[in-house]
Design a protein around this motif. Sequence first.
Motif, PDB file in Angstrom:
ATOM      1  N   ASP A  64      -8.810  -1.360   9.131  1.00  0.00           N
ATOM      2  CA  ASP A  64      -9.033  -0.531   7.946  1.00  0.00           C
ATOM      3  C   ASP A  64      -9.870   0.685   8.323  1.00  0.00           C
ATOM      4  O   ASP A  64     -10.874   0.582   9.040  1.00  0.00           O
ATOM      5  N   GLY A  65      -9.441   1.838   7.847  1.00  0.00           N
ATOM      6  CA  GLY A  65     -10.160   3.083   8.126  1.00  0.00           C
ATOM      7  C   GLY A  65      -9.687   3.800   9.372  1.00  0.00           C
ATOM      8  O   GLY A  65     -10.093   4.938   9.614  1.00  0.00           O
ATOM      9  N   ASP A  66      -8.816   3.161  10.167  1.00  0.00           N
ATOM     10  CA  ASP A  66      -8.367   3.761  11.429  1.00  0.00           C
ATOM     11  C   ASP A  66      -6.941   4.281  11.369  1.00  0.00           C
ATOM     12  O   ASP A  66      -6.374   4.646  12.398  1.00  0.00           O
ATOM     13  N   ALA A  67      -6.324   4.293  10.200  1.00  0.00           N
ATOM     14  CA  ALA A  67      -4.946   4.788  10.107  1.00  0.00           C
ATOM     15  C   ALA A  67      -4.918   6.301  10.312  1.00  0.00           C
ATOM     16  O   ALA A  67      -5.656   7.031   9.656  1.00  0.00           O
ATOM     17  N   ASP A  68      -4.103   6.744  11.250  1.00  0.00           N
ATOM     18  CA  ASP A  68      -3.887   8.189  11.408  1.00  0.00           C
ATOM     19  C   ASP A  68      -2.878   8.673  10.377  1.00  0.00           C
ATOM     20  O   ASP A  68      -3.018   9.764   9.826  1.00  0.00           O
ATOM     21  N   ILE A  69      -1.867   7.848  10.150  1.00  0.00           N
ATOM     22  CA  ILE A  69      -0.789   8.214   9.232  1.00  0.00           C
ATOM     23  C   ILE A  69      -0.469   7.004   8.358  1.00  0.00           C
ATOM     24  O   ILE A  69      -0.312   5.893   8.866  1.00  0.00           O
ATOM     25  N   ILE A  70      -0.382   7.224   7.065  1.00  0.00           N
ATOM     26  CA  ILE A  70       0.145   6.205   6.163  1.00  0.00           C
ATOM     27  C   ILE A  70       1.425   6.749   5.553  1.00  0.00           C
ATOM     28  O   ILE A  70       1.432   7.846   4.974  1.00  0.00           O
ATOM     29  N   VAL A  71       2.502   6.012   5.734  1.00  0.00           N
ATOM     30  CA  VAL A  71       3.785   6.365   5.128  1.00  0.00           C
ATOM     31  C   VAL A  71       4.008   5.397   3.973  1.00  0.00           C
ATOM     32  O   VAL A  71       4.080   4.188   4.180  1.00  0.00           O
ATOM     33  N   ALA A  72       4.111   5.932   2.771  1.00  0.00           N
ATOM     34  CA  ALA A  72       4.333   5.079   1.598  1.00  0.00           C
ATOM     35  C   ALA A  72       5.697   5.417   1.007  1.00  0.00           C
ATOM     36  O   ALA A  72       5.935   6.558   0.608  1.00  0.00           O
ATOM     37  N   GLU A  74       6.767   4.145  -1.670  1.00  0.00           N
ATOM     38  CA  GLU A  74       6.681   3.924  -3.118  1.00  0.00           C
ATOM     39  C   GLU A  74       5.259   4.294  -3.559  1.00  0.00           C
ATOM     40  O   GLU A  74       4.294   3.939  -2.876  1.00  0.00           O
ATOM     41  N   PRO A  75       5.097   5.025  -4.687  1.00  0.00           N
ATOM     42  CA  PRO A  75       3.764   5.538  -5.059  1.00  0.00           C
ATOM     43  C   PRO A  75       2.695   4.477  -5.281  1.00  0.00           C
ATOM     44  O   PRO A  75       1.539   4.664  -4.864  1.00  0.00           O
ATOM     45  N   LEU A  76       3.012   3.366  -5.962  1.00  0.00           N
ATOM     46  CA  LEU A  76       1.974   2.345  -6.153  1.00  0.00           C
ATOM     47  C   LEU A  76       1.565   1.724  -4.818  1.00  0.00           C
ATOM     48  O   LEU A  76       0.398   1.368  -4.618  1.00  0.00           O
ATOM     49  N   GLU A  77       2.532   1.605  -3.900  1.00  0.00           N
ATOM     50  CA  GLU A  77       2.191   1.095  -2.569  1.00  0.00           C
ATOM     51  C   GLU A  77       1.310   2.097  -1.824  1.00  0.00           C
ATOM     52  O   GLU A  77       0.489   1.719  -0.990  1.00  0.00           O
ATOM     53  N   ALA A  78       1.490   3.381  -2.141  1.00  0.00           N
ATOM     54  CA  ALA A  78       0.611   4.405  -1.559  1.00  0.00           C
ATOM     55  C   ALA A  78      -0.834   4.164  -2.006  1.00  0.00           C
ATOM     56  O   ALA A  78      -1.770   4.203  -1.197  1.00  0.00           O
ATOM     57  N   LEU A  79      -0.996   3.889  -3.301  1.00  0.00           N
ATOM     58  CA  LEU A  79      -2.353   3.604  -3.813  1.00  0.00           C
ATOM     59  C   LEU A  79      -2.938   2.353  -3.157  1.00  0.00           C
ATOM     60  O   LEU A  79      -4.111   2.324  -2.779  1.00  0.00           O
ATOM     61  N   ARG A  80      -2.106   1.309  -3.041  1.00  0.00           N
ATOM     62  CA  ARG A  80      -2.593   0.063  -2.436  1.00  0.00           C
ATOM     63  C   ARG A  80      -3.025   0.274  -0.977  1.00  0.00           C
ATOM     64  O   ARG A  80      -3.948  -0.367  -0.495  1.00  0.00           O
ATOM     65  N   LEU A  82      -4.282   2.923   0.311  1.00  0.00           N
ATOM     66  CA  LEU A  82      -5.378   3.889   0.460  1.00  0.00           C
ATOM     67  C   LEU A  82      -6.638   3.254   1.041  1.00  0.00           C
ATOM     68  O   LEU A  82      -7.415   3.909   1.728  1.00  0.00           O
ATOM     69  N   ARG A  83      -6.817   1.951   0.780  1.00  0.00           N
ATOM     70  CA  ARG A  83      -8.006   1.270   1.290  1.00  0.00           C
ATOM     71  C   ARG A  83      -8.043   1.248   2.819  1.00  0.00           C
ATOM     72  O   ARG A  83      -9.083   1.040   3.428  1.00  0.00           O
ATOM     73  N   ARG A  84      -6.882   1.454   3.452  1.00  0.00           N
ATOM     74  CA  ARG A  84      -6.820   1.405   4.915  1.00  0.00           C
ATOM     75  C   ARG A  84      -7.000   2.794   5.542  1.00  0.00           C
ATOM     76  O   ARG A  84      -6.971   2.951   6.750  1.00  0.00           O
ATOM     77  N   ALA A  85      -7.141   3.817   4.694  1.00  0.00           N
ATOM     78  CA  ALA A  85      -7.261   5.189   5.187  1.00  0.00           C
ATOM     79  C   ALA A  85      -8.677   5.501   5.633  1.00  0.00           C
ATOM     80  O   ALA A  85      -9.642   4.868   5.199  1.00  0.00           O
ATOM     81  N   GLY A  86      -8.779   6.488   6.500  1.00  0.00           N
ATOM     82  CA  GLY A  86     -10.064   7.025   6.904  1.00  0.00           C
ATOM     83  C   GLY A  86     -10.104   8.501   6.559  1.00  0.00           C
ATOM     84  O   GLY A  86      -9.139   9.044   6.002  1.00  0.00           O
ATOM     85  N   PRO A  87     -11.188   9.181   6.903  1.00  0.00           N
ATOM     86  CA  PRO A  87     -11.313  10.593   6.529  1.00  0.00           C
ATOM     87  C   PRO A  87     -10.290  11.506   7.197  1.00  0.00           C
ATOM     88  O   PRO A  87     -10.027  12.612   6.714  1.00  0.00           O
ATOM     89  N   HIS A  88      -9.687  11.059   8.310  1.00  0.00           N
ATOM     90  CA  HIS A  88      -8.734  11.906   9.035  1.00  0.00           C
ATOM     91  C   HIS A  88      -7.275  11.558   8.711  1.00  0.00           C
ATOM     92  O   HIS A  88      -6.358  12.172   9.242  1.00  0.00           O
ATOM     93  N   THR A  89      -7.053  10.588   7.829  1.00  0.00           N
ATOM     94  CA  THR A  89      -5.699  10.085   7.582  1.00  0.00           C
ATOM     95  C   THR A  89      -4.822  11.112   6.871  1.00  0.00           C
ATOM     96  O   THR A  89      -5.266  11.801   5.961  1.00  0.00           O
TER      97      THR A  89
END
Length: 203
Positions: A64-72, A74-80, A82-89
Amino acid sequence: MQHNIIIAGVGGQGVVTLGLMISNAAMSAGQKAIMSEIHGLAQRGGSVSVDVRIGDYYAPIVPDGDADIIVALEPLEALRSLRRAGPHTIMVMSTEKLPPVSLGINRKQYPDIDDISRAIQKEVKLHSINALELARAAGNYRTVNTVIAGFLYGLGILEIPREILEGEITRIFSGKAAEANLAAFNSGYEAAKAEGIQERTVS
């Protein structure tokens, strides 16, 4: 290249196929890649998440927090996710809504897409794409995941030669499905260029 990529969506959207497309292409390009899958309770309609780690990694799960890229996909899955994102994601989100069964059971409305986008943009850089519309225009509405692959390549995120990515598409699909997926890949690529992103050639 060293990337932590998280791909999130629901069953039936081709989340795992997109993960395989990227990780296999990376390995064909001579890079190390590992992938893991997390499936929800339902085979179709439940949450599915795939972690792809490209580079000198040994554990398959992105912390968690180390994702460079999150591909979602579906929009609700994008929100879910988000907890794995970091400041550079960087997040790439397909805007196609697939309301979960639980919303109907609890008589709740699907959140407004603009509200979802604003919540995400407070945390990470967001690229939204109507991948379903592009997939339909490419000839097959089921190619949303390949549209996203082309968009990622167009962003310069996938530092993999285009011919290797397209070769992986033709390895996974055949006949008319391969043609539609190649067209979908190009549609995603052109959508990224339309955002004013510089073309990046990788050899």
